[in-house]
Design an enzyme around this catalytic site. Structure first.
Site, PDB file in Angstrom:
ATOM      1  N   ASP A 334     -11.339 -29.396  -4.092  1.00 13.78           N
ATOM      2  CA  ASP A 334     -11.984 -30.575  -3.497  1.00 13.78           C
ATOM      3  C   ASP A 334     -12.743 -30.214  -2.227  1.00 13.78           C
ATOM      4  OD1 ASP A 334      -9.771 -29.889  -2.058  1.00 13.78           O
ATOM      5  OD2 ASP A 334      -9.108 -31.951  -1.677  1.00 13.78           O
ATOM      6  N   GLU A 335     -13.145 -28.954  -2.084  1.00 13.28           N
ATOM      7  CA  GLU A 335     -13.862 -28.499  -0.900  1.00 13.28           C
ATOM      8  C   GLU A 335     -15.358 -28.383  -1.190  1.00 13.28           C
ATOM      9  OE1 GLU A 335     -12.099 -24.871   0.338  1.00 13.28           O
ATOM     10  OE2 GLU A 335     -10.404 -25.862   1.346  1.00 13.28           O
TER      11      GLU A 335
END
Length: 422
Positions: A334-335
């Site tokens: 989720d970066e």
């Protein structure tokens, strides 16, 4: 130890062109054909001329026999000499000899020696024409003498010179015809082959698979061109397929498969180039490091498919908030990361971070109709304020993102050293 001398390759012999080979073949064919025809005609003409000369000498000998008959009967040598001289001067005769019934010389006439041409005529006549003609001189059925006549060969020599001149003229005409024919061959045969060779060279050296051979009038060459074009079609299809596969592999190597965004490798590469340009222009470059605060909860509670939908939605919203010159990438999980280049003021990076956080406020609709809310924490680092290289700038932004997440999820912070709202 003395090193052996490498062998010297022999010089390459230049290969003849197709046009020169065809021209030489035409000349040889024309020369052989004309030479054979000329020799045949000359042989036939010589045979016919020999027969004609033999008949002519026989007639002349009988005519001279009638003329000197009376002189032989009366033994008048002077009259006989005058008579044969008058007739021989008007004919193609080199020598006339009259003998009596006992074979003793009675009268004679010889053509003057003349110049070198006349002597050459006599030598040629002695080889090519029949020998002297001898006939009897009769008086009331009784042999009173003999006449021997030898031809001069002037007519035969003239015919021979004319024949040789005709051969030379025919050879000259054949050379001209061969040249004209070779030019036509150049247009009809050599030129299409040159065009085909030009396309082949372009394909081999420049990979110009789009080139094609033009249609030609000759059926065999046209078929060859069609087959070559068909082969080029296959090569072009293969090249396009290979180019598409390479582009796909390159895209897969530099982009995220789920969101289609550039991956970490491409982001770091482009960031390094942007920093190099900024070092020259003296402008700033900003990096935003983003992390989804509730992604693990969404993934565990709603499933991986819902998590993928959330990541795709975040990527779409990030694209909408950025300029065309900016770059957004997914680093994995989720970066996400954003590069803002160039940046004139540090405050502009903060405003963009706030706009990104605002764009994440609306919920994301899942395929089953449910909605889910998400938040992002952002760390902002500036070049050259916080780091002078790509790796250092990413580390500074990452550290700022974790400080923002610990301070308050859904907020943003500048890297240490620059004040920014919490």
């Amino acid at each position: 130890m003395r090193q052996p001398t490498p062998p010297v390759s022999p010089p390459r012999t230049p290969r003849p062109t197709l046009q020169s080979v065809l021209r030489r073949a035409h000349l040889r064919l024309a020369f052989v054909a004309i030479a054979m025809a000329a020799v045949s005609l000359i042989v036939v003409a010589v045979i016919a001329l020999r027969a004609y000369a033999s008949n002519n000498l026989n007639l002349l000998a009988r005519s001279l026999g009638y003329t000197v008959e009376a002189a032989l009967v009366f033994g008048d040598r002077v009259a006989a000499a005058e008579a044969i001289g008058v007739i021989a001067n008007e004919e193609d005769v080199a020598e006339v000899v009259v003998t009596d019934a006992k074979g003793l010389p009675f009268a004679a006439w010889h053509l003057p020696a003349g110049n070198a041409t006349a002597r050459l005529e006599r030598e040629v006549a002695g080889i090519a024409l029949p020998g002297p003609v001898t006939t009897l001189v009769l008086h009331d059925g009784i042999v009173v003498g003999h006449i021997e006549v030898r031809g001069q060969g002037h007519q035969f020599f003239g015919f021979l010179l004319g024949g040789l001149g005709g051969i030379v003229a025919c050879l000259a005409v054949s050379v001209l015809g061969a040249y004209v024919s070779s030019q036509r061959l150049l247009r009809n045969i050599v030129a299409p082959l040159h065009a085909l060779a030009g396309v082949a060279h372009a394909v081999r050296r420049e990979r110009a698979f789009e080139r094609r051979v033009e249609p030609v009038a000759i059926a065999e060459l046209n078929q060859l061109g069609d087959d070559f074009n068909a082969l080029l079609d296959e090569f072009e299809d293969w090249q396009n397929s290979l180019r598409e596969e390479n582009a796909s592999l390159e895209h897969q190597a530099s982009h995220d498969a789920l969101t289609g965004l550039p991956n970490r490798v491409q982001f770091e590469s482009r960031l390094a180039r942007a920093l190099g340009e900024a070092a020259v222009t003296g402008q700033r470059v900003a990096v935003l490091y983003l992390d989804c605060d509730r992604f693990k909860e969404i993934n565990d509670c709603l499933g991986h498919e819902a998590g993928d939908v959330v990541l795709i939605g975040i990527a779409a919203r990030l694209r909408m908030q950025l300029r065309e010159a900016d770059l957004v990438a997914r680093f994995g999980g989720d970066e996400f990361a954003v590069m803002l280049a160039p940046m004139r003021e540090a405050a502009s990076a903060g405003r963009i971070a706030e706009e990104v956080l605002a764009s994440m406020a609306p919920t994301i609709v899942l395929p089953d109709g449910h909605t889910v809310a998400t938040m992002m924490s952002i760390g902002v680092a500036l070049y050259p304020d916080h780091a002078c290289d790509a790796i250092g700038l990413l580390r500074a932004a990452d550290a700022a993102m974790y400080r923002a997440k610990r301070a308050r999820p859904g907020s943003w912070q500048f890297a240490e050293g620059v004040a920014g709202p919490a």
